[in-house]
Design a protein around this motif. Structure first.
Motif, PDB file in Angstrom:
ATOM      1  N   HIS A  46       0.855  -1.192   0.000  1.00 45.58           N
ATOM      2  CA  HIS A  46       0.000   0.000   0.000  1.00 45.58           C
ATOM      3  C   HIS A  46       0.890   1.241   0.000  1.00 45.58           C
ATOM      4  O   HIS A  46       0.815   2.087   0.891  1.00 45.58           O
ATOM      5  N   PHE A  47       1.750   1.336  -1.008  1.00 46.62           N
ATOM      6  CA  PHE A  47       2.723   2.412  -1.157  1.00 46.62           C
ATOM      7  C   PHE A  47       2.312   3.293  -2.333  1.00 46.62           C
ATOM      8  O   PHE A  47       1.831   2.799  -3.348  1.00 46.62           O
ATOM      9  N   SER A  48       2.520   4.601  -2.188  1.00 46.41           N
ATOM     10  CA  SER A  48       2.254   5.515  -3.303  1.00 46.41           C
ATOM     11  C   SER A  48       3.164   6.729  -3.201  1.00 46.41           C
ATOM     12  O   SER A  48       3.751   7.006  -2.150  1.00 46.41           O
ATOM     13  N   VAL A  49       3.287   7.429  -4.315  1.00 48.53           N
ATOM     14  CA  VAL A  49       4.088   8.646  -4.396  1.00 48.53           C
ATOM     15  C   VAL A  49       3.146   9.793  -4.751  1.00 48.53           C
ATOM     16  O   VAL A  49       2.382   9.683  -5.710  1.00 48.53           O
ATOM     17  N   THR A  50       3.204  10.861  -3.972  1.00 50.95           N
ATOM     18  CA  THR A  50       2.398  12.052  -4.246  1.00 50.95           C
ATOM     19  C   THR A  50       3.320  13.211  -4.586  1.00 50.95           C
ATOM     20  O   THR A  50       4.018  13.724  -3.709  1.00 50.95           O
ATOM     21  N   PRO A  51       3.383  13.624  -5.856  1.00 48.02           N
ATOM     22  CA  PRO A  51       4.198  14.794  -6.213  1.00 48.02           C
ATOM     23  C   PRO A  51       3.625  16.054  -5.555  1.00 48.02           C
ATOM     24  O   PRO A  51       2.418  16.253  -5.524  1.00 48.02           O
ATOM     25  N   LEU A  52       4.519  16.874  -5.016  1.00 51.44           N
ATOM     26  CA  LEU A  52       4.123  18.131  -4.377  1.00 51.44           C
ATOM     27  C   LEU A  52       4.551  19.335  -5.198  1.00 51.44           C
ATOM     28  O   LEU A  52       3.815  20.302  -5.329  1.00 51.44           O
ATOM     29  N   ASN A  53       5.769  19.276  -5.704  1.00 50.98           N
ATOM     30  CA  ASN A  53       6.358  20.425  -6.369  1.00 50.98           C
ATOM     31  C   ASN A  53       7.488  19.926  -7.259  1.00 50.98           C
ATOM     32  O   ASN A  53       8.274  19.085  -6.837  1.00 50.98           O
ATOM     33  N   GLU A  54       7.537  20.434  -8.468  1.00 53.73           N
ATOM     34  CA  GLU A  54       8.707  20.168  -9.300  1.00 53.73           C
ATOM     35  C   GLU A  54       8.866  21.286 -10.309  1.00 53.73           C
ATOM     36  O   GLU A  54       7.888  21.859 -10.779  1.00 53.73           O
ATOM     37  N   GLY A  55      10.118  21.597 -10.569  1.00 50.34           N
ATOM     38  CA  GLY A  55      10.405  22.662 -11.511  1.00 50.34           C
ATOM     39  C   GLY A  55      11.802  23.220 -11.325  1.00 50.34           C
ATOM     40  O   GLY A  55      12.555  22.804 -10.431  1.00 50.34           O
ATOM     41  N   TRP A  56      12.150  24.165 -12.176  1.00 47.96           N
ATOM     42  CA  TRP A  56      13.466  24.808 -12.130  1.00 47.96           C
ATOM     43  C   TRP A  56      13.455  25.879 -11.048  1.00 47.96           C
ATOM     44  O   TRP A  56      12.527  26.681 -10.983  1.00 47.96           O
ATOM     45  N   GLN A  57      14.480  25.876 -10.214  1.00 45.57           N
ATOM     46  CA  GLN A  57      14.614  26.903  -9.182  1.00 45.57           C
ATOM     47  C   GLN A  57      16.058  26.945  -8.677  1.00 45.57           C
ATOM     48  O   GLN A  57      16.816  25.989  -8.886  1.00 45.57           O
ATOM     49  N   PRO A  58      16.441  28.021  -8.007  1.00 44.61           N
ATOM     50  CA  PRO A  58      17.782  28.070  -7.427  1.00 44.61           C
ATOM     51  C   PRO A  58      17.906  26.990  -6.345  1.00 44.61           C
ATOM     52  O   PRO A  58      16.992  26.808  -5.540  1.00 44.61           O
ATOM     53  N   LEU A  59      19.026  26.294  -6.356  1.00 48.76           N
ATOM     54  CA  LEU A  59      19.262  25.249  -5.364  1.00 48.76           C
ATOM     55  C   LEU A  59      19.791  25.867  -4.076  1.00 48.76           C
ATOM     56  O   LEU A  59      20.405  26.938  -4.091  1.00 48.76           O
ATOM     57  N   ARG A  60      19.552  25.177  -2.955  1.00 43.86           N
ATOM     58  CA  ARG A  60      20.066  25.631  -1.667  1.00 43.86           C
ATOM     59  C   ARG A  60      21.587  25.542  -1.663  1.00 43.86           C
ATOM     60  O   ARG A  60      22.192  24.754  -2.419  1.00 43.86           O
ATOM     61  N   ALA A  61      22.208  26.284  -0.777  1.00 43.39           N
ATOM     62  CA  ALA A  61      23.675  26.303  -0.677  1.00 43.39           C
ATOM     63  C   ALA A  61      24.233  24.905  -0.396  1.00 43.39           C
ATOM     64  O   ALA A  61      25.234  24.499  -0.997  1.00 43.39           O
ATOM     65  N   ASP A  62      23.595  24.145   0.508  1.00 45.62           N
ATOM     66  CA  ASP A  62      24.106  22.804   0.826  1.00 45.62           C
ATOM     67  C   ASP A  62      23.983  21.869  -0.371  1.00 45.62           C
ATOM     68  O   ASP A  62      24.819  20.982  -0.570  1.00 45.62           O
ATOM     69  N   GLU A  63      22.950  22.066  -1.187  1.00 41.22           N
ATOM     70  CA  GLU A  63      22.773  21.237  -2.379  1.00 41.22           C
ATOM     71  C   GLU A  63      23.817  21.578  -3.430  1.00 41.22           C
ATOM     72  O   GLU A  63      24.406  20.675  -4.048  1.00 41.22           O
ATOM     73  N   CYS A  64      24.069  22.869  -3.621  1.00 41.37           N
ATOM     74  CA  CYS A  64      25.108  23.284  -4.573  1.00 41.37           C
ATOM     75  C   CYS A  64      26.461  22.710  -4.166  1.00 41.37           C
ATOM     76  O   CYS A  64      27.199  22.193  -5.002  1.00 41.37           O
TER      77      CYS A  64
END
Length: 183
Positions: A46-64
């Protein structure tokens, strides 16, 4: 509705935790297998994925920093809930640099409600780098999921010059389900 991730919040990403850390916590945070597969098993399919947000945006400093990008670099951001029995068990945030995605021919835009993790673990060309863990800043979570001190893990997956950074934040409902199964 997309939320913005404040740049000011910081997280101390670690590659290990003290030996006195609860074994069950370490087991979930440092499991090398597919989290999607583990959640599917825990939820008895009983597993599912719910997309919340996706798109191009500036990445956080830790991600960069984790992706070796210049601060403020733009990337594709995908945020989803991984659900068991309809409850959000994990908030996942996956990011990749724009240039790497355009070169790598990897189309994150078409995933929809499919699990990125399942895709990554079914492609042997992806190399998984070491897991890092932290207490995830609540400001980085969607408003309805904000809790202080949630454990998170992240790792970088790499294939032919394409790097994807996948962070998985473990929600309280997951720990309740895991504790119930352990009994």
């Amino acid at each position: 509705m997309p939320h913005t991730t404040p740049q000011a919040a910081t997280a101390a990403w670690l590659t290990q935790l003290p030996p006195a850390t609860a074994p069950a916590l370490l087991d979930w945070l440092f499991d090398q297998g597919s989290l999607t597969r583990r959640l599917t098993a825990l939820s008895a399919q009983h597993f599912s994925v719910t997309p919340l947000n996706e798109g191009w945006q500036p990445l956080r400093a830790d991600e960069c920093q984790a992706l070796g990008l210049a601060p403020g670099a733009e990337g594709w951001v995908r945020e989803v809930y991984l659900r068991g029995h309809g409850q959000p068990w994990v908030f996942a945030r996956s990011v990749a640099a724009r240039a790497a995605l355009e070169r790598g021919g990897f189309d994150l835009e078409t995933l929809g409600s499919r699990s990125l993790g399942e895709l990554l673990f079914s492609d042997d060309a992806f190399i998984r780098h070491p897991l890092q863990v932290c207490r995830y800043p609540s400001a980085w979570l969607p408003a309805e999921a904000r809790h202080e001190g949630l454990w998170a893990r992240r790792s970088r997956f790499e294939r032919d010059g394409l790097s994807l950074l996948v962070a998985e934040i473990f929600m309280p409902a997951l720990w309740q389900a895991a504790a119930k199964e352990a009994r």
